[in-house]
Design a protein around this motif. Sequence first.
Motif: not given
Lengths: 306, 306
Positions: A1-4, A27-28, A152-155, A161-162
């Motif tokens: 996962m990225s820094q975000f 996992g966030f 990844p957040i929208f996922d 997602v439009f």
Amino acid sequence: MSQFSDVSVIGLGAMGWGAAISLLRDGFSVYGVDIRQEVLERFSAEKGNPCQSPAEAAKLASVVMVFVVTDKQVEQVLFGQDGAVAAAEPGTLFINSSTIQPSSAVEIGKRLESAGMRVIDAPVSGGAARALRGEVTVMASGSGEAFKIAGPIFDAISAKVFRLGAEVGQGSRIKMINQLLSDVHIAATAEAMTLASNIGVNLETMYEVITQSTGNSWMFEDRGAHIVNGDYAPRSPIDIIVKDLGIVSFEAESAGAAVPLTNAALALFSEARAEGYGREDGCAVAKLLGRKSDTALPGVKDRSQE
Amino acid sequence: MSQFSDVSVIGLGAMGWGAAISLLRDGFSVYGVDIRQEVLERFSAEKGNPCQSPAEAAKLASVVMVFVVTDKQVEQVLFGQDGAVAAAEPGTLFINSSTIQPSSAVEIGKRLESAGMRVIDAPVSGGAARALRGEVTVMASGSGEAFKIAGPIFDAISAKVFRLGAEVGQGSRIKMINQLLSDVHIAATAEAMTLASNIGVNLETMYEVITQSTGNSWMFEDRGAHIVNGDYAPRSPIDIIVKDLGIVSFEAESAGAAVPLTNAALALFSEARAEGYGREDGCAVAKLLGRKSDTALPGVKDRSQE
């Protein structure tokens, strides 16, 4: 996962709670803010990190999602006392998922960008149950760079997602149009069901015919079934519909657009709220229409017996 | 084919014409009545048998279908001068496929039964193109015996028959409820499209999003596409919608039922008719709303240039 991978969620109401839980599941690390202490305690029990202010949450995460109810609340949590923006690192991604005036979404987006932040205008729809399953629909606009971070957040939170271009505000505008249609259709469903019942039509038969005919709508199919079953548990409560249609009416008036159906539906939902149905589902306008028409709907008691 | 292979069709407008042609295609002998001589000539060219009065047609067939516009016309062609009932053999099956007041459908049904006739209350929906292909939807009520006779006829003209019990009137009632929803949804579609256009939303994008969201309806999907394409060719013209919603409003008032959305839509369609859009498709209320909102819709010219 990225820094975000650290996300703050401001506002743990029905939709914010569902998003926060869905992010935790994926996992966030999630930092939650809500004015209700009991909600923060529940959030802690779910392995979320409760925070006491938007500022505290914004310091701890590189993405800040906002799920509050009104324009004023969005402004407050972002720019008010202990607001998120003054505390956030430049480059923080702000995702505004509150359903607010499109014109406010544009203005708030500009202020965020002026403060050096990234922005996505991303109202969601789908209701509490889908939010909890991470299956809302997101109507989003913002820069490509911002979308790369948000992916990844929208996922985690959505089934669909439009992506509606780079201009902040388009997400809110299309969400508003969807709201106009959804809420007018809820009112029409309630009206059709009440009239049918009044003139002696079997509601189950009618439901079966209409769902296969030109009178069908997403809302008729969904809320119509609830009315047939006498089920008024809130999916989208009347209080929220009055707010959402108020946005449509206000924005239309500002733009000089005529919205007679919206106004008729808004008057009906407002009357239902004034009559004490505010926390029930939108389809409970059928109860109000039933009373006015002296019609007995399935599962609805005479009010004097409630 | 049984003894009921001779069918009279009274009223060769969009829906009656389609039914008559579909019956001819399936091998029925069809007797047609219309006040317009040029329509009778066209009917003759299609191998139909033109008749000069309902009485003449009723004498020649054991089934009489009625496809006229108003309650008054139904009464006239059945019980007026040269009307069908006085000329028909007892036991003739009358299928009333005109969209009329449910209360009138009940009353007319009773008069037909008193005269020794069989009756099915069978309004249809689907528009002229589907009528011509023999693919309308029929919402029908009447006795089992009457349905046995009507079977091959409904097979010829429709893609789907809803059988709604023995009581004459149920067909008309459910058709009326379908009309309420369809027409309110057309008005809501026009309103949503006009507002979206007014506030700078791309209509094609909006159409794509809404058709996959909670704001969707059968009518949004159909008429919404027409508005995006600037296509106002009449499927269901405003003149007819004003009549149909007038039936809903009248029947609701008689029953003491509140129908605020119907009334808002009826006011809008009536205004559009008064402004000269009566023969255009229902979705042309978008033109009226566009003018009021000073909004340019696809393919719609400024009226001063028309």
